[in-house]
Design a protein around this motif. Sequence first.
Motif, PDB file in Angstrom:
ATOM      1  N   ALA A   9      49.377  47.537   2.942  1.00 56.23           N
ATOM      2  CA  ALA A   9      48.900  48.862   3.345  1.00 56.23           C
ATOM      3  C   ALA A   9      50.064  49.741   3.790  1.00 56.23           C
ATOM      4  O   ALA A   9      50.138  50.915   3.424  1.00 56.23           O
ATOM      5  N   VAL A  10      50.967  49.179   4.560  1.00 54.65           N
ATOM      6  CA  VAL A  10      52.090  49.958   5.062  1.00 54.65           C
ATOM      7  C   VAL A  10      53.049  50.320   3.929  1.00 54.65           C
ATOM      8  O   VAL A  10      53.658  51.390   3.949  1.00 54.65           O
ATOM      9  N   ARG A  11      53.170  49.459   2.923  1.00 57.72           N
ATOM     10  CA  ARG A  11      53.986  49.813   1.752  1.00 57.72           C
ATOM     11  C   ARG A  11      53.444  51.069   1.079  1.00 57.72           C
ATOM     12  O   ARG A  11      54.207  51.903   0.604  1.00 57.72           O
ATOM     13  N   GLU A  12      52.130  51.218   1.053  1.00 60.95           N
ATOM     14  CA  GLU A  12      51.543  52.435   0.492  1.00 60.95           C
ATOM     15  C   GLU A  12      51.909  53.651   1.337  1.00 60.95           C
ATOM     16  O   GLU A  12      52.163  54.729   0.807  1.00 60.95           O
ATOM     17  N   TRP A  13      51.937  53.477   2.653  1.00 59.97           N
ATOM     18  CA  TRP A  13      52.372  54.577   3.518  1.00 59.97           C
ATOM     19  C   TRP A  13      53.820  54.925   3.217  1.00 59.97           C
ATOM     20  O   TRP A  13      54.199  56.089   3.186  1.00 59.97           O
ATOM     21  N   SER A  14      54.635  53.897   2.987  1.00 58.01           N
ATOM     22  CA  SER A  14      56.041  54.131   2.675  1.00 58.01           C
ATOM     23  C   SER A  14      56.193  54.893   1.368  1.00 58.01           C
ATOM     24  O   SER A  14      57.042  55.776   1.255  1.00 58.01           O
ATOM     25  N   ALA A  15      55.364  54.577   0.396  1.00 58.70           N
ATOM     26  CA  ALA A  15      55.412  55.292  -0.879  1.00 58.70           C
ATOM     27  C   ALA A  15      55.037  56.763  -0.683  1.00 58.70           C
ATOM     28  O   ALA A  15      55.595  57.642  -1.338  1.00 58.70           O
ATOM     29  N   ALA A  16      54.121  57.027   0.229  1.00 62.88           N
ATOM     30  CA  ALA A  16      53.676  58.397   0.468  1.00 62.88           C
ATOM     31  C   ALA A  16      54.657  59.181   1.345  1.00 62.88           C
ATOM     32  O   ALA A  16      54.857  60.375   1.131  1.00 62.88           O
ATOM     33  N   LEU A  17      55.264  58.511   2.322  1.00 63.40           N
ATOM     34  CA  LEU A  17      56.114  59.199   3.295  1.00 63.40           C
ATOM     35  C   LEU A  17      57.608  59.022   3.048  1.00 63.40           C
ATOM     36  O   LEU A  17      58.401  59.843   3.501  1.00 63.40           O
ATOM     37  N   GLY A  18      57.969  57.915   2.413  1.00 62.97           N
ATOM     38  CA  GLY A  18      59.378  57.531   2.304  1.00 62.97           C
ATOM     39  C   GLY A  18      59.739  56.604   3.453  1.00 62.97           C
ATOM     40  O   GLY A  18      59.132  56.659   4.522  1.00 62.97           O
ATOM     41  N   GLU A  19      60.746  55.751   3.203  1.00 65.09           N
ATOM     42  CA  GLU A  19      61.142  54.756   4.218  1.00 65.09           C
ATOM     43  C   GLU A  19      61.567  55.409   5.536  1.00 65.09           C
ATOM     44  O   GLU A  19      61.173  54.978   6.603  1.00 65.09           O
ATOM     45  N   GLY A  20      62.389  56.429   5.453  1.00 63.14           N
ATOM     46  CA  GLY A  20      62.890  57.074   6.668  1.00 63.14           C
ATOM     47  C   GLY A  20      61.785  57.686   7.500  1.00 63.14           C
ATOM     48  O   GLY A  20      61.751  57.523   8.724  1.00 63.14           O
ATOM     49  N   GLU A  21      60.875  58.399   6.853  1.00 61.09           N
ATOM     50  CA  GLU A  21      59.760  59.022   7.579  1.00 61.09           C
ATOM     51  C   GLU A  21      58.847  57.964   8.177  1.00 61.09           C
ATOM     52  O   GLU A  21      58.349  58.127   9.298  1.00 61.09           O
ATOM     53  N   LEU A  22      58.622  56.877   7.439  1.00 64.40           N
ATOM     54  CA  LEU A  22      57.758  55.814   7.956  1.00 64.40           C
ATOM     55  C   LEU A  22      58.407  55.161   9.173  1.00 64.40           C
ATOM     56  O   LEU A  22      57.736  54.908  10.177  1.00 64.40           O
ATOM     57  N   ARG A  23      59.689  54.895   9.102  1.00 63.51           N
ATOM     58  CA  ARG A  23      60.393  54.302  10.244  1.00 63.51           C
ATOM     59  C   ARG A  23      60.313  55.244  11.448  1.00 63.51           C
ATOM     60  O   ARG A  23      60.043  54.826  12.570  1.00 63.51           O
ATOM     61  N   LEU A  24      60.507  56.533  11.204  1.00 64.56           N
ATOM     62  CA  LEU A  24      60.428  57.532  12.278  1.00 64.56           C
ATOM     63  C   LEU A  24      59.014  57.580  12.865  1.00 64.56           C
ATOM     64  O   LEU A  24      58.845  57.642  14.085  1.00 64.56           O
ATOM     65  N   LEU A  25      58.014  57.542  12.002  1.00 67.43           N
ATOM     66  CA  LEU A  25      56.632  57.513  12.475  1.00 67.43           C
ATOM     67  C   LEU A  25      56.406  56.319  13.390  1.00 67.43           C
ATOM     68  O   LEU A  25      55.824  56.442  14.472  1.00 67.43           O
ATOM     69  N   GLY A  26      56.864  55.151  12.970  1.00 66.28           N
ATOM     70  CA  GLY A  26      56.724  53.952  13.797  1.00 66.28           C
ATOM     71  C   GLY A  26      57.395  54.096  15.145  1.00 66.28           C
ATOM     72  O   GLY A  26      56.824  53.739  16.183  1.00 66.28           O
ATOM     73  N   GLU A  27      58.613  54.634  15.143  1.00 65.77           N
ATOM     74  CA  GLU A  27      59.339  54.831  16.403  1.00 65.77           C
ATOM     75  C   GLU A  27      58.602  55.799  17.322  1.00 65.77           C
ATOM     76  O   GLU A  27      58.492  55.559  18.529  1.00 65.77           O
ATOM     77  N   ARG A  28      58.101  56.886  16.760  1.00 63.92           N
ATOM     78  CA  ARG A  28      57.414  57.884  17.575  1.00 63.92           C
ATOM     79  C   ARG A  28      56.096  57.341  18.126  1.00 63.92           C
ATOM     80  O   ARG A  28      55.747  57.608  19.277  1.00 63.92           O
ATOM     81  N   LEU A  29      55.367  56.616  17.298  1.00 61.67           N
ATOM     82  CA  LEU A  29      54.101  56.051  17.773  1.00 61.67           C
ATOM     83  C   LEU A  29      54.342  55.039  18.892  1.00 61.67           C
ATOM     84  O   LEU A  29      53.562  54.976  19.849  1.00 61.67           O
ATOM     85  N   LEU A  30      55.407  54.258  18.775  1.00 66.25           N
ATOM     86  CA  LEU A  30      55.718  53.294  19.835  1.00 66.25           C
ATOM     87  C   LEU A  30      56.039  53.986  21.154  1.00 66.25           C
ATOM     88  O   LEU A  30      55.807  53.425  22.220  1.00 66.25           O
ATOM     89  N   ARG A  31      56.543  55.204  21.100  1.00 62.59           N
ATOM     90  CA  ARG A  31      56.847  55.953  22.325  1.00 62.59           C
ATOM     91  C   ARG A  31      55.582  56.414  23.045  1.00 62.59           C
ATOM     92  O   ARG A  31      55.596  56.587  24.264  1.00 62.59           O
ATOM     93  N   VAL A  32      54.509  56.660  22.321  1.00 61.64           N
ATOM     94  CA  VAL A  32      53.301  57.183  22.962  1.00 61.64           C
ATOM     95  C   VAL A  32      52.150  56.179  23.009  1.00 61.64           C
ATOM     96  O   VAL A  32      51.180  56.393  23.722  1.00 61.64           O
ATOM     97  N   ALA A  33      52.249  55.088  22.262  1.00 65.58           N
ATOM     98  CA  ALA A  33      51.166  54.097  22.237  1.00 65.58           C
ATOM     99  C   ALA A  33      51.111  53.368  23.573  1.00 65.58           C
ATOM    100  O   ALA A  33      52.151  53.053  24.158  1.00 65.58           O
ATOM    101  N   PRO A  34      49.907  53.103  24.062  1.00 62.78           N
ATOM    102  CA  PRO A  34      49.810  52.350  25.317  1.00 62.78           C
ATOM    103  C   PRO A  34      50.320  50.927  25.112  1.00 62.78           C
ATOM    104  O   PRO A  34      50.161  50.349  24.045  1.00 62.78           O
ATOM    105  N   HIS A  35      50.968  50.420  26.127  1.00 62.02           N
ATOM    106  CA  HIS A  35      51.433  49.034  26.076  1.00 62.02           C
ATOM    107  C   HIS A  35      50.291  48.135  26.507  1.00 62.02           C
ATOM    108  O   HIS A  35      49.433  48.515  27.267  1.00 62.02           O
ATOM    109  N   GLY A  36      50.291  46.943  25.970  1.00 61.07           N
ATOM    110  CA  GLY A  36      49.260  46.004  26.371  1.00 61.07           C
ATOM    111  C   GLY A  36      48.377  45.619  25.219  1.00 61.07           C
ATOM    112  O   GLY A  36      48.771  45.700  24.061  1.00 61.07           O
ATOM    113  N   PRO A  37      47.162  45.205  25.528  1.00 62.98           N
ATOM    114  CA  PRO A  37      46.293  44.630  24.506  1.00 62.98           C
ATOM    115  C   PRO A  37      45.855  45.645  23.452  1.00 62.98           C
ATOM    116  O   PRO A  37      45.754  46.836  23.719  1.00 62.98           O
TER     117      PRO A  37
END
Length: 148
Positions: A115-143
């Motif tokens: 599924a994430v490979r499809e996101w990479s095809a749509a966004l590109g590797e750099g944008e997907l990596r950036l998306l992941g980094e940004r989401l980790l900054r705002v996502a709640p920690h924990g379960p």
Amino acid sequence: MHNSDAMALSAALLAAAGGLTQRIHEGVIARGFEGLRPAHGFAFARLAPDGATVTDLAVHLGVTKQAASQLVDEMVRKGYAERRPHPGDARARLVVLTGRGRDCTRAAEEAAAEAVREWSAALGEGELRLLGERLLRVAPHGPLRPAW
């Protein structure tokens, strides 16, 4: 950010999360693991490292101990988990994944990667990596809690 923009962003994130959950679930079923619901996957994520008590699982899923116990009963009945004596607490039981449960977890990882490979095809590797980094900054920690 205007309220309407915030609502649109919220809807997009929820749709992406729901779509990813559905894709992982479908991928698990396609790999031969039937009789499961997405809630099982959220439980597997908690049990995968070293097991957990029913109480630990209830906290992780945000449900009552009774609901978690019923989910564990179902996973045990289907051969995905088993109860063992708790090594540190004689009164407690540890719920651990069986070989079949671990295989199912690996199938879920494979489905998530697809599924994430499809996101990479749509966004590109750099944008997907950036998306992941940004989401980790705002996502709640924990379960990780499923949307019931």
